[in-house]
Design a protein around this motif. Structure first.
Motif, PDB file in Angstrom:
ATOM      1  N   PRO A   4      -4.635  11.467  10.824  1.00  0.00           N
ATOM      2  CA  PRO A   4      -4.934  10.606  11.976  1.00  0.00           C
ATOM      3  C   PRO A   4      -3.666  10.334  12.784  1.00  0.00           C
ATOM      4  O   PRO A   4      -2.595  10.096  12.226  1.00  0.00           O
ATOM      5  CB  PRO A   4      -5.471   9.323  11.334  1.00  0.00           C
ATOM      6  N   LYS A   5      -3.789  10.408  14.108  1.00  0.00           N
ATOM      7  CA  LYS A   5      -2.645  10.196  14.991  1.00  0.00           C
ATOM      8  C   LYS A   5      -2.464   8.713  15.277  1.00  0.00           C
ATOM      9  O   LYS A   5      -3.397   8.031  15.708  1.00  0.00           O
ATOM     10  CB  LYS A   5      -2.835  10.972  16.288  1.00  0.00           C
ATOM     11  N   ILE A   6      -1.273   8.227  15.045  1.00  0.00           N
ATOM     12  CA  ILE A   6      -0.936   6.828  15.287  1.00  0.00           C
ATOM     13  C   ILE A   6       0.015   6.757  16.479  1.00  0.00           C
ATOM     14  O   ILE A   6       1.032   7.451  16.518  1.00  0.00           O
ATOM     15  CB  ILE A   6      -0.261   6.190  14.051  1.00  0.00           C
ATOM     16  N   ASN A   7      -0.303   5.919  17.458  1.00  0.00           N
ATOM     17  CA  ASN A   7       0.493   5.858  18.682  1.00  0.00           C
ATOM     18  C   ASN A   7       1.429   4.661  18.760  1.00  0.00           C
ATOM     19  O   ASN A   7       2.465   4.732  19.425  1.00  0.00           O
ATOM     20  CB  ASN A   7      -0.433   5.844  19.903  1.00  0.00           C
ATOM     21  N   THR A   8       1.061   3.541  18.122  1.00  0.00           N
ATOM     22  CA  THR A   8       1.866   2.327  18.266  1.00  0.00           C
ATOM     23  C   THR A   8       2.229   1.758  16.903  1.00  0.00           C
ATOM     24  O   THR A   8       1.605   2.068  15.877  1.00  0.00           O
ATOM     25  CB  THR A   8       1.103   1.251  19.063  1.00  0.00           C
ATOM     26  N   MET A   9       3.212   0.896  16.905  1.00  0.00           N
ATOM     27  CA  MET A   9       3.635   0.228  15.681  1.00  0.00           C
ATOM     28  C   MET A   9       2.526  -0.681  15.157  1.00  0.00           C
ATOM     29  O   MET A   9       2.358  -0.820  13.946  1.00  0.00           O
ATOM     30  CB  MET A   9       4.909  -0.579  15.945  1.00  0.00           C
ATOM     31  N   GLU A  10       1.761  -1.282  16.058  1.00  0.00           N
ATOM     32  CA  GLU A  10       0.656  -2.150  15.649  1.00  0.00           C
ATOM     33  C   GLU A  10      -0.400  -1.360  14.878  1.00  0.00           C
ATOM     34  O   GLU A  10      -0.911  -1.813  13.839  1.00  0.00           O
ATOM     35  CB  GLU A  10       0.022  -2.828  16.867  1.00  0.00           C
ATOM     36  N   GLU A  11      -0.753  -0.169  15.411  1.00  0.00           N
ATOM     37  CA  GLU A  11      -1.720   0.683  14.732  1.00  0.00           C
ATOM     38  C   GLU A  11      -1.192   1.110  13.365  1.00  0.00           C
ATOM     39  O   GLU A  11      -1.943   1.152  12.381  1.00  0.00           O
ATOM     40  CB  GLU A  11      -2.032   1.913  15.577  1.00  0.00           C
ATOM     41  N   LEU A  12       0.088   1.424  13.301  1.00  0.00           N
ATOM     42  CA  LEU A  12       0.681   1.847  12.040  1.00  0.00           C
ATOM     43  C   LEU A  12       0.668   0.710  11.028  1.00  0.00           C
ATOM     44  O   LEU A  12       0.410   0.926   9.841  1.00  0.00           O
ATOM     45  CB  LEU A  12       2.115   2.323  12.282  1.00  0.00           C
ATOM     46  N   SER A  13       0.928  -0.494  11.506  1.00  0.00           N
ATOM     47  CA  SER A  13       0.923  -1.665  10.624  1.00  0.00           C
ATOM     48  C   SER A  13      -0.435  -1.834   9.948  1.00  0.00           C
ATOM     49  O   SER A  13      -0.521  -2.064   8.737  1.00  0.00           O
ATOM     50  CB  SER A  13       1.273  -2.916  11.439  1.00  0.00           C
ATOM     51  N   THR A  14      -1.492  -1.665  10.730  1.00  0.00           N
ATOM     52  CA  THR A  14      -2.846  -1.789  10.190  1.00  0.00           C
ATOM     53  C   THR A  14      -3.151  -0.650   9.225  1.00  0.00           C
ATOM     54  O   THR A  14      -3.731  -0.860   8.154  1.00  0.00           O
ATOM     55  CB  THR A  14      -3.872  -1.791  11.338  1.00  0.00           C
ATOM     56  N   ALA A  15      -2.749   0.583   9.608  1.00  0.00           N
ATOM     57  CA  ALA A  15      -3.063   1.747   8.791  1.00  0.00           C
ATOM     58  C   ALA A  15      -2.384   1.701   7.426  1.00  0.00           C
ATOM     59  O   ALA A  15      -2.962   2.103   6.413  1.00  0.00           O
ATOM     60  CB  ALA A  15      -2.672   3.018   9.538  1.00  0.00           C
ATOM     61  N   ILE A  16      -1.161   1.205   7.374  1.00  0.00           N
ATOM     62  CA  ILE A  16      -0.409   1.196   6.117  1.00  0.00           C
ATOM     63  C   ILE A  16      -0.635  -0.092   5.330  1.00  0.00           C
ATOM     64  O   ILE A  16      -0.571  -0.101   4.101  1.00  0.00           O
ATOM     65  CB  ILE A  16       1.096   1.414   6.407  1.00  0.00           C
ATOM     66  N   GLY A  17      -0.857  -1.174   6.073  1.00  0.00           N
ATOM     67  CA  GLY A  17      -1.083  -2.443   5.402  1.00  0.00           C
ATOM     68  C   GLY A  17       0.167  -3.255   5.174  1.00  0.00           C
ATOM     69  O   GLY A  17       0.271  -3.982   4.171  1.00  0.00           O
ATOM     70  N   VAL A  18       1.115  -3.145   6.083  1.00  0.00           N
ATOM     71  CA  VAL A  18       2.311  -3.981   6.046  1.00  0.00           C
ATOM     72  C   VAL A  18       2.504  -4.565   7.445  1.00  0.00           C
ATOM     73  O   VAL A  18       1.986  -4.043   8.429  1.00  0.00           O
ATOM     74  CB  VAL A  18       3.571  -3.198   5.608  1.00  0.00           C
TER      75      VAL A  18
END
Length: 348
Positions: A4-18
């Motif tokens: 899955p392509k992640i574009n922002t730090m916010e999206e990454l935060s949700t995807a990883i859980g930190v």
């Protein structure tokens, strides 16, 4: 399997859980978060397609890790060789290079240094235009950032700026002595009066010729050369002289290899590279720099080879030392000169 392509730090935060602040700290320094959290982020990044925003990850750092490099012309392969050495040294120091060309234009040089200031670069390496440089603009940068002149410097301004280049006295003396020992004493074809090298190399030639007991001879011309098109300038000068029968059996020392390339083209046009009875060239042409094309010319060019690797690395080393210096460290400028070596080839 597509990630899955992640574009922002916010999206990454949700995807990883930190949290986003934790991610930000991780990208600035992985050791700044707990080892278990660091491992969680590392594994999470393996599951997604995400490229951190370079500037965003450096917003809260004291330094950006950016080093600006400004050269007169990137199409000049000598500067390309210097840039390669700078980039290699910078990568080893975990620094990122931003390269700009001034295209021989002082207004573009000024804009380039101002852009680097606006980008919060940590330091700047500049091969200045020289006589045409905007001294005030360069002074502003030198007053705010670690700043190194490379290859040449301003003759009458900014003496406190660090400098790394070639020892022109040593290099020109080296090749002048060789030419005097192996044939007729050389005449000197200088470059247009653009930077400190143009003055220093001519002065070094004159001094060495006098030291060896010969009369120095500077090639005289009415042809104006006020730009960086050295090959075209030298070709025009020497084509004019050769067409009138001048210097056709001489030794010609050119202030740089690009001038020598133009001179060799003019000599070839006039059929001057014939050989004498003993197989030695009647006309000899030599240069200075060891331009990457010089050994592939016909004839291959005899020259004084600058140590681009040492010069490029030296400039980066000075900058990193300036960036890491402790308070109260000496601000005395560094003046670092490297010796050249002789490359004897077919032309002389």
């Amino acid at each position: 399997m597509n990630k899955p392509k992640i574009n922002t730090m916010e999206e990454l935060s949700t995807a990883i859980g930190v949290s986003r602040p934790t991610l930000s700290r991780y990208f600035q320094d992985p050791d700044s978060v707990r080892s278990s959290t660091s491992e969680k982020i590392r594994r999470g990044l393996e599951r997604v397609e995400y490229i951190p925003n370079f500037f965003a990850t450096r917003m809260n750092r004291k330094t950006t890790g950016l080093i600006g490099v400004i050269f007169p012309h990137l199409k000049d392969l000598f500067f390309t060789s210097l840039l390669e050495a700078i980039e290699t040294a910078a990568m080893e120091a975990d620094l990122t290079i931003i390269t700009q060309s001034s295209h021989g234009d002082p207004a573009i040089e000024t804009r380039a240094v101002e852009q680097l200031l606006s980008m919060n670069a940590d330091g700047v390496i500049v091969a200045p235009l020289g006589e045409n440089s905007d001294v005030d603009a360069l002074s502003r940068v030198a007053g705010r950032l670690p700043f190194v002149f490379i290859d040449s410097r301003l003759r009458d301004a900014l003496p406190d700026v660090d400098f790394v280049g070639t020892d022109n006295r040593q290099s020109v003396s080296l090749i002048t002595d060789y030419l005097c020992r192996t044939g007729s004493p050389p005449v000197f074809l200088g470059m247009p009066r653009l930077n400190s090298n143009s003055f220093e190399r001519e002065a070094a030639y004159i001094a060495e010729m006098k030291h060896l007991g010969h009369d120095p001879v500077i090639v005289s011309t009415n042809i104006k050369g006020d730009g960086w098109a050295f090959e075209a300038y030298a070709h025009e000068v020497m084509d004019d002289l050769f067409s009138r029968g001048h210097l056709t059996e001489s030794t010609i020392l050119c202030a740089n290899d690009r001038l020598a390339i133009g001179a060799i083209r003019a000599a070839s046009r006039h059929g001057l590279f014939s050989r004498g009875r003993e197989g030695r060239r009647i006309l000899r042409i030599a240069g200075h720099d060891d331009h990457p094309s010089s050994r592939f010319m016909t004839p291959a060019l005899t020259t004084a080879a600058q140590d681009t690797e040492a010069i490029g690395r030296g400039a980066v080393r000075i900058l990193t030392e300036r960036l890491r210096k402790s308070s109260g460290a000496s601000d005395k400028p560094v003046f670092q000169l490297h010796e050249a070596v002789l490359r004897v080839r077919e032309s002389a």
